[in-house]
Design a protein around this motif. Structure first.
Motif, PDB file in Angstrom:
ATOM      1  N   GLU A 165       0.824  -1.222   0.000  1.00  0.00           N
ATOM      2  CA  GLU A 165       0.000   0.000   0.000  1.00  0.00           C
ATOM      3  C   GLU A 165       0.852   1.263   0.000  1.00  0.00           C
ATOM      4  O   GLU A 165       0.533   2.245  -0.664  1.00  0.00           O
ATOM      5  CB  GLU A 165      -0.900  -0.029   1.237  1.00  0.00           C
ATOM      6  CG  GLU A 165      -1.823   1.156   1.372  1.00  0.00           C
ATOM      7  CD  GLU A 165      -2.702   1.023   2.595  1.00  0.00           C
ATOM      8  OE1 GLU A 165      -2.874   2.033   3.290  1.00  0.00           O
ATOM      9  OE2 GLU A 165      -3.216  -0.084   2.866  1.00  0.00           O
ATOM     10  N   ARG A 205      -6.946  -0.071  -1.709  1.00  0.00           N
ATOM     11  CA  ARG A 205      -6.818   0.264  -3.127  1.00  0.00           C
ATOM     12  C   ARG A 205      -7.355   1.667  -3.354  1.00  0.00           C
ATOM     13  O   ARG A 205      -8.356   2.060  -2.740  1.00  0.00           O
ATOM     14  CB  ARG A 205      -7.579  -0.757  -3.965  1.00  0.00           C
ATOM     15  CG  ARG A 205      -7.005  -2.163  -3.767  1.00  0.00           C
ATOM     16  CD  ARG A 205      -7.841  -3.223  -4.428  1.00  0.00           C
ATOM     17  NE  ARG A 205      -7.308  -4.539  -4.069  1.00  0.00           N
ATOM     18  CZ  ARG A 205      -7.956  -5.666  -4.250  1.00  0.00           C
ATOM     19  NH1 ARG A 205      -9.164  -5.660  -4.801  1.00  0.00           N
ATOM     20  NH2 ARG A 205      -7.416  -6.805  -3.899  1.00  0.00           N
ATOM     21  N   GLU A 245     -11.183   2.888  -3.384  1.00  0.00           N
ATOM     22  CA  GLU A 245     -12.006   1.769  -2.925  1.00  0.00           C
ATOM     23  C   GLU A 245     -12.897   2.196  -1.756  1.00  0.00           C
ATOM     24  O   GLU A 245     -12.407   2.751  -0.780  1.00  0.00           O
ATOM     25  CB  GLU A 245     -11.099   0.618  -2.484  1.00  0.00           C
ATOM     26  CG  GLU A 245     -11.832  -0.605  -1.988  1.00  0.00           C
ATOM     27  CD  GLU A 245     -10.890  -1.738  -1.647  1.00  0.00           C
ATOM     28  OE1 GLU A 245     -11.243  -2.888  -1.941  1.00  0.00           O
ATOM     29  OE2 GLU A 245      -9.803  -1.474  -1.089  1.00  0.00           O
ATOM     30  N   TYR A 254     -13.520  -2.705   0.994  1.00  0.00           N
ATOM     31  CA  TYR A 254     -12.267  -3.034   1.690  1.00  0.00           C
ATOM     32  C   TYR A 254     -12.552  -3.991   2.848  1.00  0.00           C
ATOM     33  O   TYR A 254     -11.910  -5.039   2.979  1.00  0.00           O
ATOM     34  CB  TYR A 254     -11.627  -1.730   2.171  1.00  0.00           C
ATOM     35  CG  TYR A 254     -10.358  -1.865   2.958  1.00  0.00           C
ATOM     36  CD1 TYR A 254      -9.272  -2.580   2.473  1.00  0.00           C
ATOM     37  CD2 TYR A 254     -10.226  -1.227   4.181  1.00  0.00           C
ATOM     38  CE1 TYR A 254      -8.091  -2.674   3.197  1.00  0.00           C
ATOM     39  CE2 TYR A 254      -9.052  -1.318   4.915  1.00  0.00           C
ATOM     40  CZ  TYR A 254      -7.987  -2.044   4.423  1.00  0.00           C
ATOM     41  OH  TYR A 254      -6.824  -2.134   5.144  1.00  0.00           O
TER      42      TYR A 254
END
Length: 155
Positions: free
Chosen positions: A64, A92, A95, A100
């Motif tokens: 990430e 993401r 998102e 998530y």
């Protein structure tokens, strides 16, 4: 031609890799980022997590944060379960939190890693150092994620 199986990375090697990948990074309070990684790994251990989950805890922000590439993760000598957990807890771009949380809940072992991550992120001592507006925003964000994951508000 078959590939020779590689010896899986030990937890000490995973820790060293994560520390090196995040070297020079700090958290929102200005502390070395490795302190957060250590706290999450210890939180997973204290909650009864296994080696795959502890390894994932060390690596939970690596992809990430662009500290390690998705290709590195794919090719690393880690269990598929560890890789799945790391990918599940990797947010993401764009998102929705609901998607998530759903991915985390659908991935065996990932909810425990995220629980330890949220617990450390929401630690009142860590939050107390931040500006009030930031502290309030993050407190609400972490509480919402705990609710989406069905986790208690207890830190």
């Amino acid at each position: 031609m078959t590939e020779t199986p590689r010896t899986p990375l030990t937890l000490a090697q995973v820790e060293a890799t994560a520390r090196a990948a995040h070297a020079g990074q700090t958290d929102k309070a200005g502390r070395p980022y490795a302190e957060h990684l250590r706290a999450v790994a210890e939180g997973v251990r204290e909650r009864g997590g296994d080696e795959d989950q502890i390894a994932a805890a060390w690596l939970h922000d690596a992809v990430e944060d662009d500290a390690l590439s998705p290709q590195w993760l794919r090719e690393a000598a880690l269990s598929s379960r560890t890789k799945d957990i790391v990918l599940a807890v990797t947010k993401r771009a764009g998102e929705p939190p609901e998607a998530y949380a759903a991915r985390i809940l659908a991935t065996p072992g990932a909810a425990l890693v995220k629980e330890a991550d949220l617990a450390h992120n929401a630690d009142p001592a860590r939050l107390a150092i931040l500006y009030e507006a930031t502290r309030m925003r993050l407190t609400e964000k972490y509480a919402r994620m705990r609710a989406l994951l069905g986790q208690s508000d207890a830190v």
